[in-house]
Design a protein around this motif. Structure first.
Motif, PDB file in Angstrom:
ATOM      1  N   LEU A 161       0.829  -1.201   0.000  1.00 34.40           N
ATOM      2  CA  LEU A 161       0.000   0.000   0.000  1.00 34.40           C
ATOM      3  C   LEU A 161       0.866   1.254   0.000  1.00 34.40           C
ATOM      4  O   LEU A 161       0.586   2.205  -0.745  1.00 34.40           O
ATOM      5  CB  LEU A 161      -0.926   0.001   1.216  1.00 34.40           C
ATOM      6  N   ARG A 162       1.932   1.279   0.792  1.00 36.49           N
ATOM      7  CA  ARG A 162       2.810   2.454   0.848  1.00 36.49           C
ATOM      8  C   ARG A 162       3.519   2.672  -0.483  1.00 36.49           C
ATOM      9  O   ARG A 162       3.694   3.814  -0.925  1.00 36.49           O
ATOM     10  CB  ARG A 162       3.831   2.286   1.991  1.00 36.49           C
ATOM     11  N   ARG A 169       1.698   9.421  -5.872  1.00 40.56           N
ATOM     12  CA  ARG A 169       2.184  10.787  -5.647  1.00 40.56           C
ATOM     13  C   ARG A 169       3.126  11.222  -6.742  1.00 40.56           C
ATOM     14  O   ARG A 169       3.078  12.360  -7.221  1.00 40.56           O
ATOM     15  CB  ARG A 169       2.900  10.869  -4.291  1.00 40.56           C
ATOM     16  N   GLU A 170       4.012  10.347  -7.151  1.00 40.51           N
ATOM     17  CA  GLU A 170       4.972  10.685  -8.209  1.00 40.51           C
ATOM     18  C   GLU A 170       4.262  10.884  -9.545  1.00 40.51           C
ATOM     19  O   GLU A 170       4.600  11.787 -10.300  1.00 40.51           O
ATOM     20  CB  GLU A 170       6.031   9.588  -8.328  1.00 40.51           C
ATOM     21  N   ASP A 171       3.267  10.031  -9.837  1.00 46.39           N
ATOM     22  CA  ASP A 171       2.549  10.133 -11.108  1.00 46.39           C
ATOM     23  C   ASP A 171       1.699  11.393 -11.182  1.00 46.39           C
ATOM     24  O   ASP A 171       1.689  12.082 -12.197  1.00 46.39           O
ATOM     25  CB  ASP A 171       1.651   8.902 -11.323  1.00 46.39           C
ATOM     26  N   LYS A 172       0.982  11.687 -10.138  1.00 47.29           N
ATOM     27  CA  LYS A 172       0.089  12.836 -10.171  1.00 47.29           C
ATOM     28  C   LYS A 172       0.816  14.136  -9.857  1.00 47.29           C
ATOM     29  O   LYS A 172       0.318  15.201 -10.194  1.00 47.29           O
ATOM     30  CB  LYS A 172      -1.053  12.633  -9.184  1.00 47.29           C
ATOM     31  N   ASN A 173       1.958  14.044  -9.242  1.00 49.40           N
ATOM     32  CA  ASN A 173       2.737  15.213  -8.838  1.00 49.40           C
ATOM     33  C   ASN A 173       1.827  16.259  -8.203  1.00 49.40           C
ATOM     34  O   ASN A 173       1.529  17.294  -8.777  1.00 49.40           O
ATOM     35  CB  ASN A 173       3.520  15.790 -10.016  1.00 49.40           C
ATOM     36  N   ILE A 174       1.389  15.943  -7.050  1.00 52.43           N
ATOM     37  CA  ILE A 174       0.396  16.736  -6.334  1.00 52.43           C
ATOM     38  C   ILE A 174       0.832  18.187  -6.149  1.00 52.43           C
ATOM     39  O   ILE A 174       0.036  19.101  -6.248  1.00 52.43           O
ATOM     40  CB  ILE A 174       0.063  16.053  -4.989  1.00 52.43           C
TER      41      ILE A 174
END
Length: 188
Positions: A161-162, A169-174
């Protein structure tokens, strides 16, 4: 002066701290400064240093040191290498509050004593480490909760899960999307 001569001429401790009776168990109480009476008190300005200590200093200081030892035992200072108990602070507070000149005044905590607060303004103390502030119960709760969290994070499902959250987070680059959102809002 030989050691034996110094001992024979030194302060007679039995007049301040009588030895406990044989077979008694418990704490031996020391006399307070008012309870100790001396036959002839010498003039403090003309007496010898030994007489000054015997008649003016020790009757006040010895009960304070005895109380200090009882408090140190209560704070477990003899069992641990480091504790939050500061003996000099305790003795300062005790002597200040037991001063005969302050007989009718209320109890004053250490940090509220005027000369202490003045000294600490110019010479601040470093903060006391958290390890000394926590009780054994509080410390054990923190250690146990950390250990439980560590054991849970070691679980393979939680690891998976982590890793998924990290990849998301890396893909969406929040951070980038938040920056873009606020730049659009400011442009309006």
């Amino acid at each position: 002066v030989s050691l034996e001569a110094g001992i024979s001429q030194s302060l007679r401790m039995e007049q301040f701290c009588p030895a406990p009776a044989a077979g008694t168990v418990g704490q031996q109480l020391l006399p307070v400064a008012e309870a100790v009476s001396f036959p002839e008190q010498p003039d403090p300005k003309t007496c010898s240093p030994q007489e000054y200590l015997e008649y003016y200093i020790f009757p006040v200081l010895l009960p304070g040191i005895a109380e200090l030892l009882h408090r140190a035992k209560k704070e477990k200072c003899f069992e641990r290498k480091r504790t939050r108990f500061i003996a000099c602070d305790f003795l300062t507070e005790w002597l200040y509050n037991k001063n005969p000149k302050r007989k009718d005044e209320s109890f004053t905590e250490f940090f509220a004593i005027p000369f202490v607060s003045d000294w600490l303004k110019n010479h601040p103390r470093p903060p006391i480490p958290l390890s000394l502030l926590l009780s054994e119960e509080e410390a054990s709760i923190i250690i146990q909760s950390f250990w439980r969290g560590y054991r849970v994070r070691c679980n393979s499902e939680i690891q998976e899960l982590r890793q998924w959250q990290k990849k998301l987070r890396e893909d969406k680059n929040i951070f980038k999307s938040v920056r873009e959102f606020w730049s659009k809002q400011e442009a309006k």
